[in-house]
Design an enzyme around this catalytic site. Structure first.
Site, PDB file in Angstrom:
ATOM      1  NE  ARG A 154     -88.746  63.160 -30.910  1.00  0.00           N
ATOM      2  CZ  ARG A 154     -88.090  62.385 -30.065  1.00  0.00           C
ATOM      3  NH1 ARG A 154     -88.159  62.592 -28.768  1.00  0.00           N
ATOM      4  NH2 ARG A 154     -87.353  61.414 -30.515  1.00  0.00           N
ATOM      5  CG  HIS A 161     -81.525  53.353 -27.730  1.00  0.00           C
ATOM      6  ND1 HIS A 161     -82.263  52.577 -26.862  1.00  0.00           N
ATOM      7  CD2 HIS A 161     -82.375  54.337 -28.146  1.00  0.00           C
ATOM      8  CE1 HIS A 161     -83.500  53.064 -26.779  1.00  0.00           C
ATOM      9  NE2 HIS A 161     -83.592  54.142 -27.549  1.00  0.00           N
ATOM     10  CG  ASN A 178     -86.914  59.998 -21.936  1.00  0.00           C
ATOM     11  OD1 ASN A 178     -86.108  59.374 -22.628  1.00  0.00           O
ATOM     12  ND2 ASN A 178     -88.165  60.212 -22.317  1.00  0.00           N
ATOM     13  CB  ALA A 224     -81.460  58.676 -29.513  1.00  0.00           C
ATOM     14  CG  HIS A 257     -87.544  54.884 -22.523  1.00  0.00           C
ATOM     15  ND1 HIS A 257     -86.616  55.709 -23.115  1.00  0.00           N
ATOM     16  CD2 HIS A 257     -86.841  53.942 -21.850  1.00  0.00           C
ATOM     17  CE1 HIS A 257     -85.401  55.275 -22.826  1.00  0.00           C
ATOM     18  NE2 HIS A 257     -85.512  54.209 -22.052  1.00  0.00           N
ATOM     19  CD  GLU A 261     -83.323  53.169 -19.553  1.00  0.00           C
ATOM     20  OE1 GLU A 261     -82.258  52.725 -19.073  1.00  0.00           O
ATOM     21  OE2 GLU A 261     -83.818  52.737 -20.601  1.00  0.00           O
ATOM     22  N   PRO A 315     -81.911  64.395 -25.638  1.00  0.00           N
ATOM     23  CG  PRO A 315     -80.677  63.085 -27.091  1.00  0.00           C
ATOM     24  CD  PRO A 315     -80.839  63.409 -25.637  1.00  0.00           C
ATOM     25  CG  ASN A 316     -84.224  64.887 -30.884  1.00  0.00           C
ATOM     26  OD1 ASN A 316     -83.981  65.921 -31.503  1.00  0.00           O
ATOM     27  ND2 ASN A 316     -83.506  63.790 -31.016  1.00  0.00           N
ATOM     28  CE1 TYR A 323     -90.989  59.251 -27.997  1.00  0.00           C
ATOM     29  CE2 TYR A 323     -90.924  60.327 -30.145  1.00  0.00           C
ATOM     30  CZ  TYR A 323     -90.421  59.396 -29.255  1.00  0.00           C
ATOM     31  OH  TYR A 323     -89.357  58.605 -29.609  1.00  0.00           O
ATOM     32  NE  ARG A 374     -90.852  54.157 -31.121  1.00  0.00           N
ATOM     33  CZ  ARG A 374     -90.269  55.344 -30.921  1.00  0.00           C
ATOM     34  NH1 ARG A 374     -89.997  55.751 -29.706  1.00  0.00           N
ATOM     35  NH2 ARG A 374     -89.963  56.100 -31.954  1.00  0.00           N
TER      36      ARG A 374
END
Ligand code: DQA
Length: 139
Positions: free
Chosen positions: A17, A77, A71, A74, A97, A95, A9-10, A22, A104
């Site tokens: 964004r 998590h 990736n 969210a 990121h 995985e 997502p996103n 990013y 963060r």
């Protein structure tokens, strides 16, 4: 060699964004560079904002791809369902990121997926994806 990149997502909004986190490059542009650099690797790309679609993609490619670069955004998590899908398939999943999630908010420090993955790469910007592909290419 056949590698599947899955973005959650996103991540369709990369380049638009939160640029300070990013970066300002869109994923399609980055993907083009990756494919030019790794001409001997077939790099397939899938992005979805929908948890079930990500799971369906893992099921679809998880028994044939040589590796998956994931990736989950969210969902990293929060998603036991994606963690279970990774455990259910044969292909190794790395995985990734873009941001250093450990620098963060605390809720980003926990990954429900990592224990079922080959490894985790975080904090190298878009280069995180290339580092994952390097690892898959090297066996
Ligand atoms: C991210 C980090 C996640 O915490 C966040 O929800 C994202 C992007 C990253 O690539 O840095 O959407 O996975």
């Amino acid at each position: 060699m056949n590698v599947q990149i899955i973005n959650g997502p996103n991540l369709n909004l990369l380049g638009v964004r939160e640029k300070s986190v990013y970066g300002d490059k869109g994923f399609e542009e980055y993907l083009e560079q990756l494919r030019k650099r790794y001409t001997h690797i077939t790099i397939n790309y899938f992005q979805s904002n929908v948890e079930g679609e990500i799971i369906n993609k893992l099921h679809e490619v998880g028994f044939t791809a040589d590796g998956i670069v994931m990736n989950a955004g969210a969902y990293t998590h929060t998603s036991i369902a994606i963690a279970d899908a990774i455990a259910a398939i044969k292909a190794p999943v790395i995985e990734v990121h873009i941001s250093n999630v450990y620098k963060r908010e605390e809720f980003r420090h926990k990954s429900l997926l990592a224990a079922n993955c080959k490894g985790v790469i975080a904090g190298f910007g878009l280069d995180s994806y290339r580092l994952a592909i390097e690892n898959l290419a090297n066996g």
